[in-house]
Design a protein around this motif. Structure first.
Motif, short mmCIF file in Angstrom:
data_model
loop_
_atom_site.label_atom_id
_atom_site.label_comp_id
_atom_site.label_asym_id
_atom_site.label_seq_id
_atom_site.Cartn_x
_atom_site.Cartn_y
_atom_site.Cartn_z
N LEU A 103 -101.52 12.34 19.20
CA LEU A 103 -101.22 12.66 20.60
C LEU A 103 -101.94 11.73 21.57
O LEU A 103 -101.45 11.51 22.68
CB LEU A 103 -101.58 14.12 20.90
N ARG A 104 -103.09 11.20 21.17
CA ARG A 104 -103.77 10.24 22.07
C ARG A 104 -102.87 9.04 22.31
O ARG A 104 -102.88 8.46 23.38
CB ARG A 104 -105.10 9.80 21.45
N ASN A 107 -98.81 11.20 23.46
CA ASN A 107 -98.69 12.01 24.68
C ASN A 107 -100.05 12.52 25.14
O ASN A 107 -100.36 13.71 25.03
CB ASN A 107 -97.73 13.19 24.43
N PHE A 110 -100.21 15.57 27.47
CA PHE A 110 -100.07 16.89 26.85
C PHE A 110 -101.42 17.35 26.29
O PHE A 110 -101.80 18.52 26.39
CB PHE A 110 -99.02 16.84 25.74
N LEU A 111 -102.12 16.40 25.71
CA LEU A 111 -103.45 16.71 25.15
C LEU A 111 -104.39 17.20 26.26
O LEU A 111 -105.06 18.23 26.13
CB LEU A 111 -104.00 15.43 24.53
#
Lengths: 118, 350
Positions: A103-104, A107, A110-111
């Motif tokens: 996710l880094r 997105n 979102f994180l």
């Protein structure tokens, strides 16, 4: 790449008809992901692989391709229930590390929205 | 609706003429003129076409604003046929659920050469980003969530056996296991390892709740699939995945993080807290919401969403379909995986 994205977002997207602006924003998002992946290099994948190696009592791989093999083995073992019991804590550690690393790059917004450090 | 509409000088096409003849025969009209027939935006599993028509005589006499719905070439294998969706929509309409009134259906032998059904067009927006960001909606969010809870309970009042819905597969004690097996088969087709999904599916397998009497589940009841005109609910849409199931399946799907859009903090569909949604549901007398069952189905919802995301991206990765939206949707599977970790290992990341 960074400049290409800036031109796309700041200069080209406003010129497009409204029904095509979503596609332009998606293209910009894809470029942003590629930029983050390029900046991170192999390090995140190797860090996950090192965690997996610890779980299996193996030497940490230096080759990301070997990391992919280990990930496949890990997924298979989880389906087979082969990692239940004392290794469960280590399993969760790998799962968290893997997901946060993805996710880094994929997105980070979102994180952050879920309260994680980016 | 009465009166004689004026005949428009609209462009004619063989397809529109055939459709007009179909509408005339289906409604008992002496003549039908189609004044608008254009595809509406959105919809990856189905095409929606705005259809405005003037009817002379018959059950629809006057002007009508309709929607024609037909499967898109990229429909999912699990989608119900238009005829099945039409039957379900009729059952929901009769049960008092706020849905577009279903009017006519046709098979492949009909005017378009492919199956479709026609319903009345309802006004408003289904745009999930807009709904979860609009301050006017925010002011009425509890009332909307309560209304949606009531609507869902009305859907769940439809129970088997139903002769008109006999095409739906039965719901049995292995229904959840069957879904999990389907996810694994889908993951195998995808090919890339997804350890979080494997771990979550193993958890699901160990925690399948006992069987409850089946109800009609919408199976895609979520923000993005209902229409609001201002703050008024005008229609529950997109019934192509409906089937018999555990009522908590729909509740878990509605509340899962994948459908909260701009407001992750609002657990009922990104519009409100769970309390008003549950309150509306329970007020219809369909039984109390069981949080433990909701949790199971919410975990399953995140796995299901992740699988859908991977299947969509494979349409590009493996099927060669040139669509950036589909290609990027696969990335959303990782968002579902984070949610699975947060649900099943809260505080596990330290």
């Amino acid at each position: 790449m960074r400049l290409a994205r800036e031109v796309l977002v700041d200069e080209l997207t406003p010129l497009l008809p409204p029904e095509r602006q979503l596609d332009a924003r998606l293209a910009a998002a894809a470029i942003a992901i590629a930029l983050r992946e390029a900046a991170a290099g192999d390090e995140p994948a190797l860090a996950v692989a090192a965690e997996l190696a610890r779980l299996y009592g193996l030497e940490a791989p230096q080759d990301p391709g070997r990391g992919e093999e280990m990930l496949r083995r890990f997924a298979g073992d989880l389906r087979a229930g082969a990692l239940a019991g004392p290794r469960e804590r280590g399993v969760r550690k790998v799962l968290w590390r893997l997901t946060l690393a993805k996710l880094r790059e994929g997105n980070p917004k979102f994180l952050a929205a879920n309260g994680f450090e980016v | 609706m009465a009166g004689t509409p004026s005949r428009p000088s609209d462009e004619r096409s063989p397809r529109k003429e055939a459709l007009a003849r179909f509408l005339a025969a289906a409604s008992g009209a002496t003549s039908v003129e189609i004044t608008r027939f254009e595809r509406l935006q959105g919809g990856s599993v189905a095409e929606n076409w705005a259809l405005d028509a003037s009817f002379w005589g018959g059950s629809m006499a006057g002007e009508a604003r309709l929607v024609l719905r037909t499967p898109s070439p990229t429909r999912l294998a699990s989608s119900l046929s238009p005829a099945a969706q039409f039957a379900i929509l009729k059952a929901a309409f009769a049960a008092g659920v706020t849905v577009p009134e279903p009017l006519f259906a046709s098979g492949e032998e009909g005017p378009l050469g492919k199956p479709f059904f026609i319903m009345r067009r309802v006004e408003g927006t289904a745009g999930a980003q807009q709904i979860t960001r609009d301050p006017r909606i925010e002011a009425a969010s509890d009332r909307i969530a309560e209304t949606l809870g009531r609507e869902l309970a009305r859907i769940h009042r439809i129970r088997p056996p139903r002769a008109d819905l006999s095409f739906l597969p039965p719901y049995d004690e292995v229904a959840a296991e069957r879904q999990i097996a389907g996810f694994r088969a889908s993951l195998d087709r995808h090919g890339a390892p997804r350890p979080v999904l494997e771990w979550a599916m193993a958890w699901l397998e160990r925690h399948v709740p006992p069987l409850v009497p089946a109800v009609l589940c919408h199976h895609d009841f979520r923000t993005g699939n209902y229409m609001l005109e201002g703050t008024r609910l005008t229609g529950i849409l997109d019934w192509e995945f409906a089937g018999w199931g555990d009522p908590h399946e729909d509740i878990g799907w509605f509340c899962s993080k994948g459908w909260r859009f701009a407001r992750l903090d609002r657990e009922a569909g990104g519009i409100a807290d769970r309390a008003p949604f549950y309150r509306g549901y329970e007020a219809e007398g369909e039984g109390a919401v069981d949080p433990a069952r909701v949790r199971f189905w919410e975990v399953l919802a995140s796995v299901r969403w992740a699988m859908l995301a991977l299947e969509q991206s494979d349409r590009y990765m493996k099927g060669g379909e040139k669509n950036l939206d589909l290609a990027l949707t696969g990335r959303r599977a990782t968002e579902c995986e984070l949610e699975l970790l947060m649900l099943l290992d809260p505080g596990g990341y330290a």
